[in-house]
Each structure stands twice: as structure tokens, then as C-alpha cells.
Design an enzyme around this catalytic site. Structure first.
Site, PDB file in Angstrom:
ATOM      1  N   LYS A  47      -2.335 -49.170  48.534  1.00 54.08           N
ATOM      2  CA  LYS A  47      -1.799 -48.372  49.618  1.00 54.08           C
ATOM      3  C   LYS A  47      -0.360 -48.746  49.941  1.00 54.08           C
ATOM      4  CE  LYS A  47      -6.240 -48.446  52.063  1.00 54.08           C
ATOM      5  NZ  LYS A  47      -6.920 -49.020  53.229  1.00 54.08           N
ATOM      6  N   GLY A  48       0.059 -49.940  49.506  1.00 44.96           N
ATOM      7  CA  GLY A  48       1.304 -50.537  49.993  1.00 44.96           C
ATOM      8  C   GLY A  48       2.563 -49.704  49.831  1.00 44.96           C
ATOM      9  N   GLU A 103       6.122 -49.355  43.419  1.00 46.35           N
ATOM     10  CA  GLU A 103       5.337 -50.462  43.987  1.00 46.35           C
ATOM     11  C   GLU A 103       6.021 -50.973  45.250  1.00 46.35           C
ATOM     12  OE1 GLU A 103       2.820 -52.052  44.470  1.00 46.35           O
ATOM     13  OE2 GLU A 103       2.129 -53.311  42.834  1.00 46.35           O
ATOM     14  N   ASP A 104       5.249 -51.566  46.133  1.00 46.38           N
ATOM     15  CA  ASP A 104       5.824 -52.161  47.330  1.00 46.38           C
ATOM     16  C   ASP A 104       6.501 -53.498  47.023  1.00 46.38           C
ATOM     17  OD1 ASP A 104       3.403 -53.387  46.756  1.00 46.38           O
ATOM     18  OD2 ASP A 104       2.597 -53.250  48.789  1.00 46.38           O
ATOM     19  N   ASP A 107       5.024 -60.038  43.273  1.00 49.32           N
ATOM     20  CA  ASP A 107       4.922 -61.459  43.621  1.00 49.32           C
ATOM     21  C   ASP A 107       4.660 -62.218  42.319  1.00 49.32           C
ATOM     22  OD1 ASP A 107       4.629 -63.851  44.925  1.00 49.32           O
ATOM     23  OD2 ASP A 107       2.692 -63.387  45.819  1.00 49.32           O
ATOM     24  N   LYS A 135       9.635 -60.873  44.969  1.00 48.95           N
ATOM     25  CA  LYS A 135       9.524 -62.292  45.357  1.00 48.95           C
ATOM     26  C   LYS A 135       9.458 -63.088  44.067  1.00 48.95           C
ATOM     27  CE  LYS A 135       5.857 -62.395  48.181  1.00 48.95           C
ATOM     28  NZ  LYS A 135       4.878 -62.778  49.242  1.00 48.95           N
ATOM     29  N   PHE A 156       5.305 -64.468  53.215  1.00 45.94           N
ATOM     30  CA  PHE A 156       4.409 -63.323  53.271  1.00 45.94           C
ATOM     31  C   PHE A 156       4.991 -62.290  54.225  1.00 45.94           C
ATOM     32  CE2 PHE A 156       0.767 -60.727  54.224  1.00 45.94           C
ATOM     33  CZ  PHE A 156       0.231 -60.557  52.959  1.00 45.94           C
ATOM     34  N   VAL A 157       5.195 -61.098  53.701  1.00 47.15           N
ATOM     35  CA  VAL A 157       5.829 -60.060  54.511  1.00 47.15           C
ATOM     36  C   VAL A 157       4.880 -58.899  54.782  1.00 47.15           C
ATOM     37  CG1 VAL A 157       8.221 -60.581  53.879  1.00 47.15           C
ATOM     38  CG2 VAL A 157       6.875 -59.056  52.422  1.00 47.15           C
ATOM     39  N   ASP A 163       0.673 -54.761  54.242  1.00 47.00           N
ATOM     40  CA  ASP A 163      -0.298 -55.135  55.269  1.00 47.00           C
ATOM     41  C   ASP A 163      -0.697 -56.606  55.192  1.00 47.00           C
ATOM     42  OD1 ASP A 163      -1.801 -54.925  52.814  1.00 47.00           O
ATOM     43  OD2 ASP A 163      -3.601 -55.012  54.051  1.00 47.00           O
ATOM     44  N   ARG A 169       0.955 -52.054  58.606  1.00 48.40           N
ATOM     45  CA  ARG A 169       1.542 -51.113  57.639  1.00 48.40           C
ATOM     46  C   ARG A 169       2.510 -50.144  58.306  1.00 48.40           C
ATOM     47  NH1 ARG A 169      -1.209 -51.457  52.705  1.00 48.40           N
ATOM     48  NH2 ARG A 169      -3.444 -51.836  52.832  1.00 48.40           N
TER      49      ARG A 169
HETATM   50  P1  IMP Z   1       1.259 -59.621  42.484  1.00 47.33           P
HETATM   51  O1  IMP Z   1       0.154 -59.143  41.592  1.00 47.33           O
HETATM   52  O2  IMP Z   1       1.083 -61.067  42.840  1.00 47.33           O
HETATM   53  O3  IMP Z   1       2.634 -59.342  41.926  1.00 47.33           O
HETATM   54  O4  IMP Z   1       1.120 -58.903  43.857  1.00 47.33           O
HETATM   55  C1  IMP Z   1       1.339 -57.564  43.998  1.00 47.33           C
HETATM   56  C2  IMP Z   1       0.578 -57.005  45.152  1.00 47.33           C
HETATM   57  O5  IMP Z   1       0.200 -58.007  46.086  1.00 47.33           O
HETATM   58  C3  IMP Z   1       1.455 -56.054  45.908  1.00 47.33           C
HETATM   59  O6  IMP Z   1       1.293 -54.745  45.446  1.00 47.33           O
HETATM   60  C4  IMP Z   1       0.989 -56.215  47.334  1.00 47.33           C
HETATM   61  O7  IMP Z   1      -0.054 -55.308  47.590  1.00 47.33           O
HETATM   62  C5  IMP Z   1       0.465 -57.616  47.405  1.00 47.33           C
HETATM   63  N1  IMP Z   1       1.448 -58.554  47.995  1.00 47.33           N
HETATM   64  C6  IMP Z   1       2.184 -59.492  47.376  1.00 47.33           C
HETATM   65  N2  IMP Z   1       2.966 -60.161  48.223  1.00 47.33           N
HETATM   66  C7  IMP Z   1       2.735 -59.611  49.440  1.00 47.33           C
HETATM   67  C8  IMP Z   1       3.290 -59.848  50.752  1.00 47.33           C
HETATM   68  O8  IMP Z   1       4.152 -60.712  50.991  1.00 47.33           O
HETATM   69  N3  IMP Z   1       2.793 -59.053  51.743  1.00 47.33           N
HETATM   70  C9  IMP Z   1       1.864 -58.083  51.539  1.00 47.33           C
HETATM   71  N4  IMP Z   1       1.330 -57.831  50.332  1.00 47.33           N
HETATM   72  C10 IMP Z   1       1.769 -58.585  49.296  1.00 47.33           C
END
Ligand code: IMP
Length: 179
Positions: A47-48, A103-104, A107, A135, A156-157, A163, A169
Site C-alpha cells: 500500500k505504501g 515504490e515508497d 531498505d 535507505k 524508521f519513517v 505506515d 499513512r
Molecule cells: P525492503 O525489502 O527492506 O527494501 O523494504 C521495503 C519495504 O519495507 C517498503 O516497501 C516498505 O513497505 C517497508 N519499509 C522499509 N523501511 C520502512 C520505513 O522506514 N517505514 C515504513 N515502511 C518501511
């Protein structure tokens, strides 16, 4: 028993609304310039990305198709589990289309890496990514987004679509959440 809820004091504005909107306009112009007048199939990762996608497709302009898919990777916590699942898939094929995944945040990179591998086998004409936030501190796979709004520190944002356990959100800005 009283429910423990985070208070407003635990949120600190990191990227105010005006900076977000200005950067999204720049991204949109850059993307449209790169694709020329070709149609772009934008795939929002729910949803992000819902709020970012809504602003970005208007900033890109021209011939755009909007598609969505949903993934789950966090299960309500603040750290990735590394287990990514497509919980709702695209409803139409992307074969032969210039496809831009929206994508939002990246990480660890695990979510986007998994998604790109699942979409590439469907034969898009091209496959690129646009992430609002990056990040880089916790990257577990070597992956860079083609378009990035802001690189942010390892915090963490929430807000502007992002969310914490489904809350925040609807904030118009990006805020750091401190537990
Ligand atoms: P990744 O797989 O670790 O790259 O994370 C990607 C997903 O994790 C993103 O699409 C977000 O939904 C969630 N995510 C990662 N960091 C944050 C954050 O700081 N706040 C909220 N959601 C996050």
C-alpha cells in the site's frame, strides 16, 4: 486497560510537504524526458506507494497506465523479515510495455529485488524503478533504483503512504518515528 499508543511527540518531520512535492515534480519531468512520448505502465506497490504514485503520475503526464500490485514483507514491525509475498497480483499483462515500478522506500532491497525478478520474466519492453525514499544503510542485495526521490538516514519513517502497523499513512509529509 488503557491501550498504549505512540504520541505525536514521537514523530519528527524529516521531509516537509513542500520539499516532497517539489522533488516529485522534478522526478516526473525527468521521467517524461527519458521516455519521450512513449506510454508508460506505472506499477504501484501497495500500500505504501499509493500517495506517491498519485502525485508522480500527474507530474509525469502524457500517456500513462496505472496498475497496482500488493506485497507483504514487514508484517507490522519495523524491520524486514526478508520474506516477500505478492498478496495481490497485476490484473493485466505487462508484456511488451515500458514498465515503471513505483515504490515508497528501499531498505534492504529484498522486496524490490524479488518484485523485479517476478516482473522481468513477464517480458516487459523495459523495466525500471522509481522509489521515493532510499535507505542505503541496510542494503542486503546490490540494487539501485533508476529514480530516487530522497536518500535518507537509517531511521524508521512514516507518512505520505508509509505506515507503522497501518497508522500514519495519511500524513502529508515524511516523519521519523522514534519508539
Ligand atoms: P525492503 O525489502 O527492506 O527494501 O523494504 C521495503 C519495504 O519495507 C517498503 O516497501 C516498505 O513497505 C517497508 N519499509 C522499509 N523501511 C520502512 C520505513 O522506514 N517505514 C515504513 N515502511 C518501511
Amino acid at each position: 486497560m488503557r491501550e498504549e499508543r505512540p504520541t505525536r511527540d514521537q514523530l519528527r518531520v524529516l521531509i516537509p510537504e513542500e520539499r516532497l512535492q517539489a522533488r516529485i515534480k522534478e522526478l516526473g519531468a525527468q521521467i517524461r524526458a527519458d521516455y519521450g512520448d512513449r506510454p508508460i505502465t506505472c506499477v504501484g506497490v501497495l500500500k505504501g506507494s499509493f500517495m506517491f504514485m498519485a502525485d508522480l503520475v500527474r507530474a509525469i503526464g502524457g500517456d500513462i497506465r496505472c496498475e497496482f500490485l500488493a506485497v507483504s514483507s514487514y508484517h507490522g514491525g519495523t524491520r524486514s523479515t526478508g520474506v516477500v509475498r505478492i498478496t495481490e497480483d497485476l490484473r493485466t499483462p505487462i508484456e511488451g510495455q515500458d514498465t515503471l515500478v513505483i515504490e515508497d522506500i528501499i531498505d534492504t532491497g529484498l522486496t524490490l529485488d524479488y518484485l523485479l525478478r517476478s516482473l522481468q520474466v513477464r517480458g516487459p519492453a523495459s523495466l525500471k524503478t522509481c522509489c521515493l525514499l532510499d535507505k542505503p544503510a541496510h542494503r542486503e542485495v546490490a540494487l539501485d533504483s533508476d529514480y530516487v526521490g530522497f536518500s535518507i538516514p537509517d531511521e524508521f519513517v512514516v507518512g505520505y503512504g508509509l505506515d507503522l502497523a497501518e497508522r500514519y499513512r495519511n500524513l502529508p509529509h515524511i516523519a521519523v518515528y522514534t519508539p
